[in-house]
Design an enzyme around this catalytic site. Structure first.
Site, short mmCIF file in Angstrom:
data_model
loop_
_atom_site.label_atom_id
_atom_site.label_comp_id
_atom_site.label_asym_id
_atom_site.label_seq_id
_atom_site.Cartn_x
_atom_site.Cartn_y
_atom_site.Cartn_z
N CYS A 1 -9.37 -2.74 -11.14
CA CYS A 1 -8.86 -1.61 -10.37
C CYS A 1 -7.53 -1.92 -9.70
CB CYS A 1 -9.89 -1.13 -9.35
SG CYS A 1 -10.33 -2.36 -8.12
N ARG B 1 -10.74 3.82 -1.48
CA ARG B 1 -10.38 2.93 -0.37
C ARG B 1 -10.72 3.62 0.95
NH1 ARG B 1 -5.68 2.12 -3.97
NH2 ARG B 1 -5.42 -0.09 -4.39
N HIS C 1 0.80 -1.22 0.00
CA HIS C 1 0.00 0.00 0.00
C HIS C 1 0.83 1.27 0.00
CE1 HIS C 1 -3.24 -2.83 0.50
NE2 HIS C 1 -3.92 -1.91 -0.14
N ARG D 1 -15.62 1.66 -1.69
CA ARG D 1 -15.38 0.29 -1.22
C ARG D 1 -15.47 0.28 0.30
NH1 ARG D 1 -9.71 -2.61 -2.18
NH2 ARG D 1 -8.99 -1.20 -0.56
N ASN E 1 -4.35 -6.78 -7.67
CA ASN E 1 -3.22 -6.80 -6.72
C ASN E 1 -3.34 -8.02 -5.82
OD1 ASN E 1 -2.69 -4.30 -7.78
ND2 ASN E 1 -3.59 -3.18 -6.08
N ASP E 2 -4.54 -8.22 -5.30
CA ASP E 2 -4.74 -9.38 -4.43
C ASP E 2 -4.88 -10.66 -5.23
OD1 ASP E 2 -4.56 -8.63 -1.70
OD2 ASP E 2 -6.35 -7.41 -1.98
N GLU F 1 -11.13 -10.76 -6.23
CA GLU F 1 -9.70 -10.76 -5.91
C GLU F 1 -9.26 -12.04 -5.22
OE1 GLU F 1 -8.94 -7.18 -3.65
OE2 GLU F 1 -10.73 -7.41 -2.44
N ARG G 1 2.24 -10.00 -1.60
CA ARG G 1 2.45 -8.78 -2.39
C ARG G 1 3.40 -7.80 -1.71
NH1 ARG G 1 -3.59 -6.06 -2.18
NH2 ARG G 1 -2.59 -4.07 -2.53
#
Ligand code: PEP
Ligand code: MG
Length: 587
Positions: free
Chosen positions: A507, A296, A189, A332, A459-460, A436, A470
């Site tokens: 995304c 987020r 992040h 989200r 990403n996940d 994800e 990650r």
């Protein structure tokens, strides 16, 4: 020169600012005798202030989420009662004439040495608690920005072991031109935040804190993953030139903000932004996004000492909607856990496998009061968006099973009923899931009828498909969106959703990378959400590529069996099609 993982493109030259020192300045000078009583009083006042903070945080938290969740603050209060803070530090101030901050630093170093020999993970975690307590006392001793008084002026290159998301947010007001971290990788992040601010960054540079001191001149090359400490005059001048060119390039691209996003064969694209804050929403507007594809919300929680209430969330969401392009925002729900922990949501002890553990929607289900207040705040904010001519969508992270979607739908209905009964103004929102988790990718066909839209969280999804954390630079060679199995899964999912006519966005960070973007385009994807800084580039890039060419490139890429070969193939092919295409591609 040191090498690390390139995580946010661009070049920056600046003055190093080592993150530990933001909180505890070294303070090596001894106090004069006449200064001792005032320093002692200052320390005791800061310590007592920290104790009062903890009591009030504990109380507020008990009211908001129940008494069982306050263990972390109780633990911190008991640490504060320890002799270390009540005898040892005052003794050092008096006997050794240490400034309070230097005494805190010394204590932390001693504990760090002791804990380095401890093997038990649970016990090791106690060091973090001690560190928190030290930082809390320290925050009452000085303004974090006092560093500038020590002669460190911007532009700064922040150097840290691992930047916590809340720290990056805190750095927002400072002139940070570059970031270097020892831990972390491309989708951690901190990297995402650096990218959303357009700050060049390099991660995974082991032991760099031992080599860099605050005040050193440092070059960060976020595209190639290079960090140069104390460059000679020639190198410095060369990188300053590159830095200027990078700024000019970005300014030039930003001029296309009002142009439509369209491929060279005239296919319209939807380029949305991923945001974490009002500043990011403003950047999304400035960069020409058509809306926000991912807000987020957890950053509101991460930067807050306790759970923000419904009214506060509503205010924040409305500010985001006001600042966002077309007042169109996909909100989200909380995605806490993994690398983003907050003590007041029950993260007292670190889990063995945080990314596979108690995170995201799983955690929201277990905090029904907190979850409910978020759903209500979103629906109320949606009514405000409607008045502005915009709209709000509600998205749930880390959906793994069909039952979870049914459950969130039930909770949305319940929150809506409450709002009706209370006569509150609200608007209905479209409900979507983040895809994800591999289990959801496999069963997406059966989930589609239950959602209004899908957003792929690559990403996940990539870290779970490849079983490669990650955040861990040691396995970043595996955690690759261009890996053949990842491309295959994405192709299937995109084709399934498209065939069903279900609105679909991706995304994850790969949306902003030209090679990955091209392959996604070839798979049939038309809606992409990315860090605002990448939007002008992808818009420019898309103008040079046809959907047909993207399909052909994908077709061939799917026949290749190694990630490196796919990357080389795409790079070679795109170099012919789009000039300068790799300026924004992370190597
Ligand atoms: C993702 O997982 O791709 C995503 C966009 O969500 P986050 O990075 O916040 O986990
Ligand atoms: Mg995610």
């Amino acid at each position: 020169m040191r090498r690390g993982l390139p995580v946010s493109p661009g070049v920056a030259v600046g003055t190093a600012y080592c993150i530990d020192e933001i909180f505890v300045s070294p303070g090596t000078q001894r106090l004069r005798n006449q200064e001792i009583p005032a320093e002692l009083a200052k320390y005791e006042a800061a310590r007592d202030h920290a104790a009062r903070d903890l009591i009030s945080l504990e109380k507020k938290l008990a009211e908001q989420v129940g008494p069982d969740e306050t263990a972390i603050f109780e633990a911190h209060r008991s640490i504060l009662r320890d002799a270390a803070f009540n005898t040892t530090i005052p003794n050092w101030i008096v006997d050794e004439r240490l400034a309070a901050q230097a005494a805190l630093q010394k204590l932390l170093e001693q504990y760090t040495d002791v804990f380095a020999r401890v093997e038990d993970e649970y016990l090791k975690d106690r060091l973090n608690d001690i560190r928190d307590v030290v930082l809390r006392i320290n925050s009452h001793l000085s303004d974090p920005k006092d560093m500038n008084e020590d002669g460190v002026t911007g532009p700064l290159i922040v150097v840290a072991d691992q930047l916590l998301p809340s720290q990056v947010v805190m750095l927002g007001d400072m002139e940070v031109n570059g970031i270097v971290t020892q831990a972390g990788s491309q989708t951690s992040h901190a990297a995402i935040l650096a990218r959303s601010r357009g700050i060049p960054a390099v991660s995974g540079v082991q032991d760099i804190l031992r080599q860099i001191n605050t005040g050193d001149t440092v070059v960060v090359d976020g595209k190639e993953g290079r960090v140069i400490i104390a460059p000679d005059a020639e190198t410095r001048a060369a990188y300053l030139k590159l830095e200027r060119e990078f700024f000019d390039f970005k300014d030039h691209l930003a001029e296309n903000r009002d142009q439509p996003a369209i491929t060279s064969d005239g296919v319209s694209l939807n380029l949305l932004a991923n945001i974490n804050s009002v500043t990011d929403a403003e950047a999304a507007t400035a960069m020409g996004a058509t809306g926000v594809g991912l807000f987020r919300t957890e950053y509101l929680y991460l930067t807050h000492p306790v759970v923000p209430g419904e009214e506060e969330q509503l205010r924040e969401y409305v500010s985001i909607i006001e600042a966002s392009p077309n007042h169109s925002v996909t909100i989200r729900t909380l995605d806490i856990g993994g690398d983003k922990t907050v003590p007041f949501m029950g993260h007292v002890h670190r889990e063995a496998n945080p990314f596979m553990g108690w995170r995201s929607i799983r955690l929201s289900f277990e905090h029904p009061g907190v979850f409910n207040s978020q759903l209500r705040a979103v629906m109320r904010a949606a009514a405000v968006a409607q008045e502005m001519g915009g709209d709000v969508r509600l998205m749930f992270p880390m959906i793994t099973t069909l039952e979870e979607i049914r459950r969130v739908r039930g909770l949305v209905r319940k929150a809506r009923k409450q709002l009706i009964e209370e006569g509150k103004t609200y608007a209905d929102v479209r409900i979507g899931m983040m895809l994800e988790v591999p289990a959801a990718a496999i069963s997406i066909g059966s989930m589609l009828s239950l959602v209004d839209f899908v957003s792929i969280g690559s990403n996940d999804l990539v870290q779970y498909l490849m079983a490669a954390d990650r955040d861990n630079p040691k396995v970043s060679h595996l955690c690759q969106p261009l890996a053949p199995p990842v491309l295959r899964v994405l192709t299937d999912v995109i084709r399934t959703c498209t065939a069903a006519g279900k609105p679909l966005t991706l995304c994850g960070e790969m949306a902003g990378q030209p090679t990955a973007f091209t392959l996604l385009l070839g798979m049939g994807l038309r809606s992409f959400s990315m860090s605002p800084a990448f939007i002008p580039f992808i818009k420019e890039f898309a103008r040079h590529i046809t959907t047909k060419a993207a399909e052909q490139l994908l077709e061939h890429a799917l026949t290749l069996t190694a990630t490196g070969r796919i990357r080389r193939y795409m790079t070679d092919q795109l170099a012919h099609v789009v000039p300068d295409f790799d300026r924004f591609e992370i190597s």
